[in-house]
Write an enzyme that holds these catalytic residues in place. Structure first.
Site, PDB file in Angstrom:
ATOM      1  CE  LYS A 179      -1.970  -1.183   4.090  1.00 22.44           C
ATOM      2  NZ  LYS A 179      -1.370  -1.954   4.325  1.00 22.44           N
ATOM      3  NE  ARG A 238      -3.589  -0.636  10.317  1.00 27.64           N
ATOM      4  CZ  ARG A 238      -2.669  -0.186   9.670  1.00 27.64           C
ATOM      5  NH1 ARG A 238      -2.762   0.949   9.336  1.00 27.64           N
ATOM      6  NH2 ARG A 238      -1.337  -1.412   9.586  1.00 27.64           N
ATOM      7  NE  ARG A 270       8.267  -3.142   5.999  1.00 29.18           N
ATOM      8  CZ  ARG A 270       6.553  -2.411   5.916  1.00 29.18           C
ATOM      9  NH1 ARG A 270       5.966  -2.409   4.990  1.00 29.18           N
ATOM     10  NH2 ARG A 270       6.284  -2.412   7.119  1.00 29.18           N
ATOM     11  NE  ARG A 287       7.854  -0.176  10.136  1.00 22.93           N
ATOM     12  CZ  ARG A 287       6.481  -0.478   9.705  1.00 22.93           C
ATOM     13  NH1 ARG A 287       5.825   0.068   8.464  1.00 22.93           N
ATOM     14  NH2 ARG A 287       4.501  -0.852   9.991  1.00 22.93           N
ATOM     15  NE  ARG A 312       3.238  -5.073  11.643  1.00 20.16           N
ATOM     16  CZ  ARG A 312       3.635  -4.604  10.656  1.00 20.16           C
ATOM     17  NH1 ARG A 312       5.276  -5.050  10.764  1.00 20.16           N
ATOM     18  NH2 ARG A 312       3.522  -4.081   9.666  1.00 20.16           N
TER      19      ARG A 312
HETATM   20  P1  AMP Z   1       1.659   0.438   9.607  1.00 20.13           P
HETATM   21  O1  AMP Z   1       2.982   1.271   9.207  1.00 20.13           O
HETATM   22  O2  AMP Z   1       0.775   0.863   8.833  1.00 20.13           O
HETATM   23  O3  AMP Z   1       1.473  -0.227   9.066  1.00 20.13           O
HETATM   24  O4  AMP Z   1       1.182   0.716  10.905  1.00 20.13           O
HETATM   25  C1  AMP Z   1       1.974   0.473  12.174  1.00 20.13           C
HETATM   26  C2  AMP Z   1       1.577   0.440  13.064  1.00 20.13           C
HETATM   27  O5  AMP Z   1       0.554   1.554  13.919  1.00 20.13           O
HETATM   28  C3  AMP Z   1       0.024  -0.581  13.417  1.00 20.13           C
HETATM   29  O6  AMP Z   1       0.666  -1.834  13.681  1.00 20.13           O
HETATM   30  C4  AMP Z   1      -0.916  -0.305  14.243  1.00 20.13           C
HETATM   31  O7  AMP Z   1       0.119  -0.286  15.446  1.00 20.13           O
HETATM   32  C5  AMP Z   1      -0.613   1.176  14.190  1.00 20.13           C
HETATM   33  N1  AMP Z   1      -1.794   1.745  13.770  1.00 20.13           N
HETATM   34  C6  AMP Z   1      -1.967   2.668  12.051  1.00 20.13           C
HETATM   35  N2  AMP Z   1      -2.251   2.219  11.704  1.00 20.13           N
HETATM   36  C7  AMP Z   1      -3.390   2.230  12.467  1.00 20.13           C
HETATM   37  C8  AMP Z   1      -4.836   2.564  12.601  1.00 20.13           C
HETATM   38  N3  AMP Z   1      -5.212   2.716  11.832  1.00 20.13           N
HETATM   39  N4  AMP Z   1      -5.915   1.892  13.650  1.00 20.13           N
HETATM   40  C9  AMP Z   1      -4.805   1.235  14.990  1.00 20.13           C
HETATM   41  N5  AMP Z   1      -3.444   1.269  14.368  1.00 20.13           N
HETATM   42  C10 AMP Z   1      -2.671   1.935  13.678  1.00 20.13           C
END
Ligand code: AMP
Length: 233
Positions: A16, A91, A130, A165, A176
């Site tokens: 994404k 989400r 990654r 990360r 996740r």
């Molecule tokens: P991402 O970089 O999109 O993989 O997000 C990293 C982390 O941020 C996720 O594993 C969640 O802990 C938190 N996070 C990001 N977006 C959301 C969301 N819309 N709702 C809840 N937690 C989020």
């Protein structure tokens, strides 16, 4: 192109972020990644984002109330009036419902939800290899095998150090993906029922996926024109 109020759905590692960054340059509208927003906020020591950190570290979702407040502030900024590309929000179902309310309040549309479908084994391979730029506002992403940086460990774009990360490792990746299936996958149905969902095979080269997204957005627009023409007397 008029379809500029878009959201992306897909598991962690589905691509994404990579696709949204390209699309942002093409459509000239902001790419709102909640993951990036949180990581930037943590670096800037913003209180709500520091509160979110404990959840991110163990692979769970930030509680809806907190996440919605952080996201709402960003979406209400004037640069989102002409369009946005949402990546990582919503989400959960409560987040999707709150997005509906917020868009209604701001009098903004939602044109299309693009779902990037990728098999689990590919997601795990992508996440565990990654490498991400350590400067959150850059956010560039590489892969040790399939998209390595020009100089090992250094970001091509800004020269900062590349890191894995902490949530891209072992058990946190598994958590996740589990959380995604339980809490985020139901949104595919939510937007499907509304007729705005488009599924794209995300298990191909970045350029093939990008071309498909552009084609999908264009055909989506033609469909909307036809729908409008057919109801106009
Ligand atoms: P991402 O970089 O999109 O993989 O997000 C990293 C982390 O941020 C996720 O594993 C969640 O802990 C938190 N996070 C990001 N977006 C959301 C969301 N819309 N709702 C809840 N937690 C989020």
């Amino acid at each position: 192109m008029k379809s500029t109020h878009i959201l992306f759905l897909g598991a962690p590692g589905s691509g994404k972020g990579t696709q949204c960054k390209k699309l942002q340059d093409e459509l000239k509208v902001p790419h709102l990644s909640t993951g990036d927003l949180l990581r930037e906020g943590i670096e800037e020591k913003k209180a709500p984002c520091l509160q979110a950190k404990q959840y991110m570290d163990n692979g769970s979702l930030v509680p809806d109330e907190l996440m919605i407040a952080i996201f709402q502030e960003r979406l209400s900024m004037p640069d989102c009036q002409l369009g946005f590309i949402l990546d990582g929000f919503p989400r959960t179902l409560p987040q999707a419902q709150s997005l509906d309310h917020l868009l209604q309040k701001l009098m903004l549309p939602l044109n299309c939800a693009i779902y990037l479908a990728v098999p689990d084994n590919v997601l795990i391979e992508r996440l565990s290899g990654r490498l991400s730029c350590s400067r959150p506002s850059c956010g560039a992403v590489y892969h040790i095998k399939t998209a390595p940086p020009k100089r090992p460990g250094i970001c091509n774009l800004c020269g900062s150090e590349l890191k894995q990360r902490t949530d891209d490792t072992g058990e946190v990746v598994a958590e996740r993906l589990k959380v995604y299936k339980k809490q985020t996958e139901p949104l595919i149905d939510y937007y499907g029922k509304r007729g705005i969902l488009r599924q794209i095979n995300g298990n191909r080269s970045q350029i093939e996926i990008y071309m498909d997204i552009m084609k999908t957005l264009q055909s989506y627009e033609q469909d909307s024109h036809q729908r409008i023409e057919s109801i106009t007397p």
